[in-house]
Design a protein around this motif. Structure first.
Motif, short mmCIF file in Angstrom:
data_model
loop_
_atom_site.label_atom_id
_atom_site.label_comp_id
_atom_site.label_asym_id
_atom_site.label_seq_id
_atom_site.Cartn_x
_atom_site.Cartn_y
_atom_site.Cartn_z
N PHE A 235 0.41 -1.53 0.31
CA PHE A 235 0.24 0.17 -0.11
C PHE A 235 1.03 1.02 0.18
O PHE A 235 0.23 2.33 0.05
N ASP A 236 2.44 0.90 0.10
CA ASP A 236 3.03 2.41 -0.36
C ASP A 236 2.61 3.39 -0.97
O ASP A 236 2.92 4.37 -0.80
N ALA A 237 2.55 2.99 -1.87
CA ALA A 237 2.19 3.85 -3.84
C ALA A 237 0.91 4.01 -3.43
O ALA A 237 0.52 5.83 -3.48
N PHE A 238 0.03 3.40 -2.74
CA PHE A 238 -1.39 3.90 -2.82
C PHE A 238 -1.14 5.21 -1.37
O PHE A 238 -2.05 6.20 -1.55
N PHE A 239 -0.90 4.76 -0.36
CA PHE A 239 -0.94 6.08 0.60
C PHE A 239 0.10 7.09 0.02
O PHE A 239 -0.02 8.28 0.29
N LYS A 240 1.19 7.34 -0.46
CA LYS A 240 1.97 8.56 -1.15
C LYS A 240 0.80 9.55 -1.90
O LYS A 240 1.30 10.70 -1.96
N ALA A 241 -0.21 8.41 -2.87
CA ALA A 241 -0.86 8.98 -3.74
C ALA A 241 -2.16 9.73 -2.97
O ALA A 241 -2.19 10.92 -3.46
N MET A 242 -2.57 9.11 -1.82
CA MET A 242 -2.84 9.65 -1.43
C MET A 242 -2.69 11.05 -0.64
O MET A 242 -3.69 11.75 0.46
N TYR A 243 -1.99 11.06 0.14
CA TYR A 243 -0.88 12.49 0.82
C TYR A 243 -1.97 13.79 -0.09
O TYR A 243 -1.95 14.97 1.05
N LYS A 244 -1.96 14.08 -1.31
CA LYS A 244 -2.17 14.95 -2.17
C LYS A 244 -3.48 15.63 -1.42
O LYS A 244 -4.14 16.96 -1.64
N GLN A 245 -5.08 14.94 -0.72
CA GLN A 245 -5.52 14.49 -0.17
C GLN A 245 -5.43 15.25 1.29
O GLN A 245 -6.69 15.05 2.37
N LYS A 246 -4.39 15.87 2.05
CA LYS A 246 -4.74 15.51 3.66
C LYS A 246 -5.38 16.79 3.65
O LYS A 246 -5.41 16.80 5.27
N SER A 247 -5.49 17.83 3.13
CA SER A 247 -6.24 18.91 3.76
C SER A 247 -7.74 18.92 4.39
O SER A 247 -8.27 19.26 4.77
N ILE A 248 -8.16 17.55 4.05
CA ILE A 248 -9.59 17.35 4.48
C ILE A 248 -9.54 16.60 5.91
O ILE A 248 -10.41 16.93 5.89
N ILE A 249 -8.10 16.62 6.63
CA ILE A 249 -8.70 16.40 8.42
C ILE A 249 -8.45 17.43 8.59
O ILE A 249 -9.04 17.59 9.43
N ASP A 250 -8.51 18.79 7.46
CA ASP A 250 -9.10 20.24 8.95
C ASP A 250 -9.79 20.78 8.81
O ASP A 250 -10.20 21.45 9.24
N SER A 251 -11.32 19.25 7.90
CA SER A 251 -13.03 20.28 8.38
C SER A 251 -12.76 18.84 9.38
O SER A 251 -12.42 17.74 9.85
N ALA A 252 -13.72 20.13 10.34
CA ALA A 252 -13.43 19.57 11.94
C ALA A 252 -15.31 18.38 11.74
O ALA A 252 -14.75 17.28 12.29
N LYS A 253 -15.30 18.02 10.80
CA LYS A 253 -16.91 16.96 10.93
C LYS A 253 -15.97 15.60 10.42
O LYS A 253 -16.66 15.07 11.04
N TYR A 254 -14.91 15.62 9.23
CA TYR A 254 -14.68 14.88 8.48
C TYR A 254 -13.05 14.43 9.86
O TYR A 254 -13.58 13.49 10.38
N ALA A 255 -13.19 15.55 9.97
CA ALA A 255 -11.96 14.68 12.00
C ALA A 255 -12.55 14.16 12.81
O ALA A 255 -12.10 13.14 13.45
N ASN A 256 -13.98 15.18 13.16
CA ASN A 256 -14.26 13.97 14.53
C ASN A 256 -14.84 12.49 13.50
O ASN A 256 -14.81 11.91 14.64
#
Length: 354
Positions: A235-256
């Motif tokens: 899954f290494d390549a998968f997780f590296k590619a997903m890193y582009k979406q990291k800002s999603i955790i800035d959403s309080a609803k998503y983070a909760n």
């Protein structure tokens, strides 16, 4: 009754109107019909929609509107409607439309189909998505006067209808079947989308898959909620590619949701793979919670094809490259065409026969 040509023209005008709201730089353009009446009013409804539903961010609302503005063109309507035989003398029926509220304007395609087919529509909206469609309906009534009196909204019990199109969960679908089963109907249940990986995907494909997973926070039936990967998949390549979406955790609803689901999994001592904003859990189910992707391994492609064919009633899209005839390209699940009917049920054909 107005002609199909006039009805299409009205939606094409609506497409031009919507295009003004399809990016961060909302800007009133010259030459857009009825802008003086509707531009500021719709801008206000967009603000209300966002305030009312925390999942409806600027980005997600703009994405939905951009998608529709690009679809509502004369060329795309002509390509879509060419195979159908429209009878302008067909009796106009009243079609009840029960919409979901998981993503912005999720019921718009059904609404569009009912009006194009020459019928009247009575809409019972989800409380989660109730601000946008009524304003667009008013715009359509000005763009095509024949629509006046053919569009209504209700929060009460549905009555006086000839057919039903209803979208909901598996539980509400049973309720819909009970109450509406004797009328012509399309009743949609829970579906999820899956991605089939084989380990040869490019970085660009995996990054595009991130859009299929995270757009609308994963709340749509076209969002990928499950992966099928070969045994011993790295899954290494998968997780590296997903890193582009990291800002999603800035959403309080998503983070909760992320924190809650992670705590539940850890207390249950489930094995997880995670990167701080997405968890991967091995699970046979298709529907995964927010911030989680389920995955399963497969041994051979043919067995997996048969499995997914057997499960097709539960699957909306299969994202892959060279796996099946009906597959969707990476990054394209939330960009359906006008002819991409939910659950593979031809809505126009249904409406032309009632």
């Amino acid at each position: 009754m107005s002609s199909l040509k006039n009805r299409v023209k009205a939606f094409v005008k609506l497409g031009s109107f919507l295009d003004q709201f399809s990016s961060k730089n909302t800007k009133r353009r010259e030459g857009v019909i009825n802008n003086d009446l509707f531009f500021d009013a719709f801008k206000h409804q967009l603000k209300l929609a966002q305030e009312h539903n925390g999942w409806f961010t600027d980005s997600n609302i703009q994405f939905a509107i951009k998608g529709w503005s690009e679809l509502l063109t004369e060329e795309k309507f002509n390509d879509w409607l060419k195979p159908y035989e429209f009878n302008e003398d067909q009796v106009s029926r009243k079609v009840a439309l029960i919409t979901a509220g998981n993503i912005p304007l999720v019921g718009f395609h059904d609404f569009l189909c009912v009006l194009l087919a020459g019928h009247s529509v009575i809409v019972k909206q989800s409380s989660n998505d109730k601000h946008l469609l009524p304003m667009l309906s008013k715009y359509l009534e000005y763009a095509e006067p024949e629509f006046k009196g053919k569009i209504s909204f209700t929060e009460d019990k549905l009555e006086g209808f000839d057919a039903v199109i209803a979208t909901g969960s598996n539980n509400t679908a049973r309720y819909f079947e009970y109450y509406f089963g004797k009328k012509p109907h399309i009743i949609r249940r829970n579906r999820n989308s899956v991605a089939v990986l084989d380990g040869t995907e490019s970085k660009a494909q995996l990054e595009a898959l991130g859009e299929d997973v995270f757009r609308y926070y994963g709340l749509g039936c076209r969002n990928v909620s499950k992966l099928f990967v070969p045994e011993n998949y790295n899954f290494d390549a998968f997780f590296k590619a997903m890193y582009k979406q990291k800002s999603i955790i800035d959403s309080a609803k998503y983070a909760n949701n992320y924190d809650y689901n992670k705590a539940v999994y850890l207390m249950s001592q489930f094995e997880l793979l995670e990167n701080g904003f997405l968890m991967l859990k091995e699970d046979e189910q298709f529907a995964s919670p927010i911030a989680t992707l389920f995955y399963e391994t497969y041994k051979d492609v043919e067995s997996l094809r048969k499995r997914l064919e057997d499960e097709k009633e539960n699957i909306q899209c299969v994202v892959a490259d060279g796996f099946s005839r009906k597959e969707v390209d990476f990054g394209q699940t939330q960009l359906p065409q006008l002819y991409d009917y939910a659950d593979d049920v031809d809505t126009i054909e249904f409406l032309l026969k009632i």
